[in-house]
Design a protein around this motif. Structure first.
Motif, PDB file in Angstrom:
ATOM      1  N   ASP A 183       0.917  -1.345  -0.050  1.00 55.44           N
ATOM      2  CA  ASP A 183      -0.054  -0.042  -0.162  1.00 55.44           C
ATOM      3  C   ASP A 183       0.925   1.193  -0.067  1.00 55.44           C
ATOM      4  OD1 ASP A 183      -2.752   1.263   0.294  1.00 55.44           O
ATOM      5  OD2 ASP A 183      -1.886   1.963   2.263  1.00 55.44           O
ATOM      6  N   TYR A 184       1.929   1.211   0.621  1.00 54.43           N
ATOM      7  CA  TYR A 184       2.901   2.432   0.827  1.00 54.43           C
ATOM      8  C   TYR A 184       3.445   2.642  -0.389  1.00 54.43           C
ATOM      9  CZ  TYR A 184       7.020   5.126   2.162  1.00 54.43           C
ATOM     10  OH  TYR A 184       7.918   5.984   2.145  1.00 54.43           O
ATOM     11  N   TYR A 185       3.870   1.715  -1.296  1.00 54.92           N
ATOM     12  CA  TYR A 185       4.441   1.875  -2.739  1.00 54.92           C
ATOM     13  C   TYR A 185       3.400   2.340  -3.555  1.00 54.92           C
ATOM     14  CZ  TYR A 185       9.143   0.270  -1.722  1.00 54.92           C
ATOM     15  OH  TYR A 185      10.524   0.000  -1.217  1.00 54.92           O
ATOM     16  N   ALA A 186       2.237   1.802  -3.251  1.00 57.88           N
ATOM     17  CA  ALA A 186       1.339   2.323  -4.295  1.00 57.88           C
ATOM     18  C   ALA A 186       0.667   3.673  -3.956  1.00 57.88           C
ATOM     19  CB  ALA A 186       0.050   1.297  -4.585  1.00 57.88           C
ATOM     20  N   ARG A 234       8.435  10.569  -4.831  1.00 58.89           N
ATOM     21  CA  ARG A 234       7.243  10.508  -4.566  1.00 58.89           C
ATOM     22  C   ARG A 234       6.880   9.973  -2.993  1.00 58.89           C
ATOM     23  NH1 ARG A 234       4.763   5.168  -5.600  1.00 58.89           N
ATOM     24  NH2 ARG A 234       6.489   3.838  -6.135  1.00 58.89           N
ATOM     25  N   PHE A 235       8.002   9.642  -2.432  1.00 61.60           N
ATOM     26  CA  PHE A 235       8.135   9.060  -1.055  1.00 61.60           C
ATOM     27  C   PHE A 235       8.593  10.461  -0.129  1.00 61.60           C
ATOM     28  CE2 PHE A 235       8.845   5.018  -3.052  1.00 61.60           C
ATOM     29  CZ  PHE A 235       7.733   4.461  -2.914  1.00 61.60           C
ATOM     30  N   PRO A 236       8.101  10.438   1.219  1.00 59.70           N
ATOM     31  CA  PRO A 236       8.558  11.314   2.152  1.00 59.70           C
ATOM     32  C   PRO A 236       9.939  11.242   2.129  1.00 59.70           C
ATOM     33  CG  PRO A 236       6.660   9.949   3.115  1.00 59.70           C
ATOM     34  CD  PRO A 236       7.182   9.383   1.770  1.00 59.70           C
ATOM     35  N   ARG A 237      10.618  12.238   2.545  1.00 60.29           N
ATOM     36  CA  ARG A 237      12.130  12.294   2.669  1.00 60.29           C
ATOM     37  C   ARG A 237      12.498  11.572   3.990  1.00 60.29           C
ATOM     38  NH1 ARG A 237      14.991  15.856  -0.675  1.00 60.29           N
ATOM     39  NH2 ARG A 237      13.900  17.567  -1.607  1.00 60.29           N
ATOM     40  N   GLY A 274      18.270  14.036  -2.414  1.00 59.51           N
ATOM     41  CA  GLY A 274      17.354  12.899  -2.247  1.00 59.51           C
ATOM     42  C   GLY A 274      17.024  12.766  -1.062  1.00 59.51           C
ATOM     43  N   SER A 275      16.732  11.560  -0.420  1.00 59.24           N
ATOM     44  CA  SER A 275      16.256  11.340   0.985  1.00 59.24           C
ATOM     45  C   SER A 275      16.520  12.128   1.871  1.00 59.24           C
ATOM     46  CB  SER A 275      16.215   9.793   1.239  1.00 59.24           C
ATOM     47  OG  SER A 275      17.758   9.572   1.404  1.00 59.24           O
ATOM     48  N   ALA A 301       2.613   9.478   6.451  1.00 58.56           N
ATOM     49  CA  ALA A 301       3.433  10.433   6.898  1.00 58.56           C
ATOM     50  C   ALA A 301       4.854  10.221   7.560  1.00 58.56           C
ATOM     51  CB  ALA A 301       2.609  11.272   8.170  1.00 58.56           C
ATOM     52  N   PRO A 302       5.916  11.012   7.225  1.00 61.54           N
ATOM     53  CA  PRO A 302       6.998  10.800   7.888  1.00 61.54           C
ATOM     54  C   PRO A 302       7.108  10.700   9.341  1.00 61.54           C
ATOM     55  CG  PRO A 302       7.193  12.891   6.958  1.00 61.54           C
ATOM     56  CD  PRO A 302       5.736  12.273   6.738  1.00 61.54           C
TER      57      PRO A 302
END
Length: 1040
Positions: free
Chosen positions: A292-295, A324-327, A356-357, A301-302
């Protein structure tokens, strides 16, 4: 080599001759795809068994294994690999090393349509090369067979431990880590490990100061990189703990510090975290689910900055990240952590994920200079270990530090495949795992990689990511695909589904996984003529995703996740009548189309970055005096409309601009008349952003970024030099002047008469316009060693000292125009002959104009000598050139014969010696040469221009820090589209910055009113970021 290169595949592919390339991408790259021992086994096995008859090795004085070792193993040493049917390396070779009708194997980084490597792929296809990419050779378990991940982790952690000892010392703590060197300082991995073990014994025996305990290393991810780093960490006395235990360990040490201040720590703590430790679901009733997280990362939330980072001494970043992901850690989060007094010391960013992250990691480091220090209190960057902040290692070529072991490991695996590749004449002869790794064969992409041109075709070069126009269909929908799109070739299936149903697609965003364990992400805008077709496409894509959704109970990973947006009906009404922000472009010159493409492709400025498919886009109106010109500019651009407009007609202009008091952007210089508008603009609350092109424009922004960064580090600018030029690409620089015009040459020729003034080592230098060409100096740029250039001073450089605020501190302020070497000496000679004289010439006032040759004779007729005695005889066999050269030298127009020879070649190239009558509209020598230059020095079909901008800022510091030379370089080439139309580099680098300026004003990111230049951070920081995302790259480096 030429004849060999044209032999047939029968004598090249499969001929059993293997070539090993010399690695040229980086001075530290010492790895080899095969070691001498691998070569010996392949050769001694005999051609009948190993199918390798000869191995030819390109000589290299820095390769970890010497040439003599390869010779001892039976290899041949030669630069010439033309006899080889298979050529192998580690990194991508230079384009000139791609020979036709061979097989090549290396890490190409092309199978995900990586834009920066598409020229390499084009060259490979052109030369009918069979390309095998190591990254695509996978085993039955789906894991990559050839990789260096563990070596990156090993080298990265050793290098960081080396720096960590120095950092702790700067903070007042002596530790055994001080005795550890960098990875490349040891003759072998075993020796490096022995040194780490020795450090560990010191820690176990004598302990670590309590003031820095507990020392907690947090490792992100569980892949090869993380395993390699943990392998080194485990050589030290350690305990691994779960993330939930970190607060307990910290609390226990805090208590002990209060009661026993002299207590020492005899071990380190390790903690391995994955994405479930970094984020939590926004719905508190739901647990973390990786699929679900990848989709749907927007559902999470981070929390890393709250749950993990407060207890970490060191973060070892080994995990791939997508935007697209939180840092993992933002600058704001880091600032809050440091204010709270957390024990955080540094980042070991083995991923080297710039921007990046870890947000503050905005540059890579090098093996020779592996660390920088970031002070979050003022967002400043420093080179030394002493001072506030955290240290960071971000080296992007770590495995080469253990070149011997890395090469041995790599060759152990590669040598198993070499025999098959060396004897292969047709792909069907290869085992399936090698066939799957073949991207191109016989001048074509293989079937698994036929998606690459489809992706390239839909990528918009000029617009930032997520900035595409809608497909050419009535209905469209945004489809997000995540998972193993490329390594499992699921992208092929998805695109086939769309096209088979009669739909269309455009790639909006593509972020590719960096290893076989990482997923990739693509956003496609899918279009169809009717809702039924769109529904069919979505249903089929959903079935594909369900078939690859994984099985949690069986621990089978999800290979494909699908996310569907909202259907959007693409209206067909006039753009002029649409709601939303509008930008009016006045004119229809070359720079207008890139500007229009950029703006029309950009999503709604108010909701950029928001997951909403109902956003409006910017509507562009191109207005020109001639309707046809405007229509040519907007042809094929969605959300763009052409209109006829006479700017002198205030009534027509009012129809387009609902009310005046509008912001304006221009690439033109701020002159007195423009400056006089500033107060009125401020009063009206309007911004007039000027000098927002290339030069001026990008040069301003690059300069101010470098100068402001120097001042932020308490540096003083000692010297500022700027070189800029619009030139033909090397392939198009095919005339004696190595220069071409995409517009009327008169302006460029006149600029050669402009006087100049600049400051050099404290002295003000004045250059008279009549001697400008003679002042040209040779230039070689270390970052571009193949370019033979020269530079001429560009007008008044001193005013830029005032604009940039460095007049009082800089002893050198110099701005120059670039040309290819030899240009100025020819132009100076032509000027002295009289070709640049703009006064009416007597011979050109009569109705019966002379021929070009007759006019040339007159210009070379000095001291009123009769033309009947000095007439240069064009019919003389072989003597005409010599006669011209002699006259030019005797008249003193140049002093050296080779310059006179080049000038004569130029005269003949321009046809100034021809027995053709000069046109009636030429009344001066200046008119004559401009007319010939416009005819003979125009760009040909598919020829590219080039823009080169190079800044150097020398910075000195009041303390012991050494003087630094900061350099920034922009090199951009014109783009030739499939239809044969060309967008010049000059148009791109002028039009796109102007469009970015308009976008910043629409987004209300520019608060300053009045007439301004792009000199302040509110403009140049976002503008340079947008330039970078649009594909206009700025390369920066620092020399000590």
């Amino acid at each position: 080599m030429g004849s060999t290169a044209t032999e047939s595949n029968d004598t090249l592919l499969g001929n059993g001759v293997v070539g090993i390339l010399a690695e040229t991408c980086n001075m530290w790259e010492r790895r080899a795809p095969l070691t001498p021992s691998h070569c010996a086994r392949l050769l001694l096995g005999g051609g009948s068994r190993t199918r390798v008859n000869r191995i030819i090795v390109q000589p290299s004085t820095k390769r970890i294994h010497h040439d003599a070792q390869y010779e001892d193993a039976g290899c041949e040493i030669s630069e010439d690999l033309s006899e080889c049917g298979l050529i192998i390396g580690i990194k991508q070779p230079k384009l000139e090393m791609i020979l036709p009708d061979r097989a090549y194997a290396f890490f190409s980084h092309t199978h995900k349509a990586q834009k920066e490597n598409m020229p390499l792929l084009d060259k490979i296809l052109e030369e009918r090369v069979s390309l095998f990419d190591y990254e695509l050779i996978v085993g039955d378990d789906g894991k990559r067979s050839l990789a260096f991940g563990k070596f990156a982790g090993r080298a990265g952690l050793i290098d960081f431990l080396h720096g960590l000892g120095q950092r702790y010392l700067s903070l007042g703590y002596s530790t055994p880590l001080l005795s550890l060197g960098q990875s490349h300082m040891y003759p072998s991995l075993a020796a490096a490990k022995a040194a780490v073990i020795a450090v560990g014994e010191e820690i176990a025996t004598f302990g670590l100061p309590s003031g820095i305990c507990p020392i907690v290393f947090v490792f992100t991810g569980v892949g090869n990189v993380s395993q390699g780093a943990q392998e080194i960490f485990k050589l030290l006395p350690h305990t691994f703990v779960d993330a939930e235990k970190l607060p307990e360990i910290s609390a226990a040490w805090n208590l002990s510090k209060q009661s026993q201040s002299t207590k020492r720590g005899f071990q380190l703590y390790g903690c391995v975290v994955t994405s479930r430790d970094m984020v939590s679901h926004k719905d508190p009733t739901r647990n973390f689910d990786k699929a679900d997280y990848y989709a749907h990362p927007e559902h999470y939330a981070p929390v890393f900055h709250e749950r993990i980072a407060p207890y970490a001494s060191v973060i070892v970043n080994c995990m791939y990240w997508e935007r697209r992901f939180p840092r993992l850690l933002s600058i704001d989060q880091l600032q809050q952590l440091m204010k709270s007094g957390c024990p955080f010391v540094g980042i070991c960013d083995i991923t080297c994920d710039i921007g990046g992250s870890i947000e503050f990691v905005d540059k890579s480091t090098s093996i020779e200079k592996p660390f920088f220090r970031y002070d979050p209190s003022n967002s400043s960057y420093h080179d030394g270990m002493e001072g506030d902040g955290v240290i960071c290692l971000a080296v992007d070529i770590l495995p080469t530090e253990f070149s011997k072991e890395a090469s041995q490991h790599f060759g152990n695996i590669l040598s198993k495949f070499v025999a098959s590749l060396a004897s292969m004449k047709q792909l069907v002869e290869l085992p399936s795992y090698l066939r799957r790794a073949c991207i191109t064969h016989d001048g074509r992409l293989t079937s698994l990689y036929e998606y690459i041109p489809r992706m390239r075709k839909t990528m918009i070069d000029l617009a930032p990511a997520k900035a595409n126009p809608s497909p050419d269909k009535k209905y469209s929908i945004l489809v997000s695909l995540s998972g193993h799109l490329f390594d499992k070739f699921l992208i092929n299936e998805a695109l086939d589904i769309i096209e088979a149903a009669g739909g269309s697609f455009q790639l909006v965003r593509c972020e590719v996984g960096q290893s076989i364990d990482d997923t990739s992400y693509s956003e496609l805008e899918v279009g169809a003529d009717d809702i039924a077709t769109l529904d069919k496409i979505i249903d089929t894509l959903t079935s594909l995703a369900n078939a690859h959704c994984g099985d949690h109970d069986a621990r089978k990973a999800t290979e494909l996740a699908l996310k569907i947006g909202k259907v959007n009906e693409c209206g067909t009404g006039d753009t002029m009548d649409k709601e939303g922000p509008k930008v009016l472009i006045l004119g229809a010159g070359r720079v207008c189309r890139p500007a229009a493409q950029f703006l029309a492709s950009y999503p709604n400025i108010c909701s950029y970055g928001v997951d909403d498919n109902n956003t409006d886009q910017i509507h562009v109106i191109v207005a020109s005096l001639y309707q046809k010109d405007a229509e040519e500019i907007v042809e094929g651009i969605k959300n763009a409309t052409a209109t006829q407009l006479d700017v002198a007609d205030i009534g027509s202009l009012s129809d387009l601009v609902s009310q005046f008091k509008k912001h304006m952007v221009t690439a033109s210089y701020v002159d007195e008349s423009m400056s006089n508008l500033s107060q009125a603009a401020k009063g009206a609350g309007v911004t007039i952003l000027c000098e927002m092109g290339l030069d001026p424009g990008i040069d301003h922004m690059m300069s101010m970024k470098m100068i402001h960064e120097a001042h932020a580090r308490n540096g003083k600018v000692k010297a500022f030099t700027s070189f800029c030029g619009g030139l033909p690409s090397p392939a198009a620089a095919n005339n004696p002047l190595a220069y071409k015009f995409s517009w009327n040459p008169a302006g460029a020729v006149r600029s050669g008469k402009n006087p100049a003034v600049y400051k050099f080592l404290g002295e003000t230098i004045h250059v008279d316009g009549s001697s400008l060409y003679e002042s040209a100096k040779r230039l070689r740029l270390p970052v571009l060693p193949a370019f033979a250039l020269e530079h001429l001073p560009n007008r008044n450089s001193l005013i830029y000292g005032d604009l940039y605020g460095i007049s009082k501190e800089a002893s050198t302020i110099y701005r120059a125009t670039l040309r290819y070497e030899g240009f100025s000496e020819i132009m100076a000679t032509l000027s002295k002959i009289g070709f640049f004289d703009s006064a009416n010439h007597p011979l050109l006032q009569d109705t019966n104009h002379p021929t070009y040759k007759g006019f040339l004779d007159e210009l070379l007729n000095a001291n009123n000598i009769s033309t009947t005695t000095t007439n240069l005889n064009i019919e003389a066999s072989g003597g005409y050139d010599d006669e011209l050269i002699a006259r030019i030298l005797s008249l003193g127009h140049c002093k050296e014969k080779d310059i006179a020879v080049k000038t004569v070649k130029t005269i003949k190239f321009l046809g100034l010696h021809e027995e053709i009558q000069i046109p009636k509209d030429c009344s001066s020598a200046f008119d004559v040469i401009c007319q010939r230059m416009e005819q003979r020095m125009a760009y040909g079909h598919n020829e590219q221009d080039m823009v080169l901008l190079h800044h150097e800022v020398e910075v000195e510091y009041p303390d012991v820090r050494p003087t630094e030379k900061h350099q920034a370089t922009l090199l951009e080439f014109g783009k030739v589209e499939n239809g044969g139309s060309t967008t010049t580099a000059m148009a791109l680098t002028v039009g796109v910055p102007a469009a970015i300026g308009a976008l910043l004003l629409l987004e209300n990111k520019v608060q300053t009113k009045g007439v301004i230049r792009p000199l302040e951070p509110e403009i140049y920081i976002p503008a340079l970021e947008m330039l970078e995302s649009s594909g206009i790259k700025l390369a920066e480096r620092v020399e000590i």
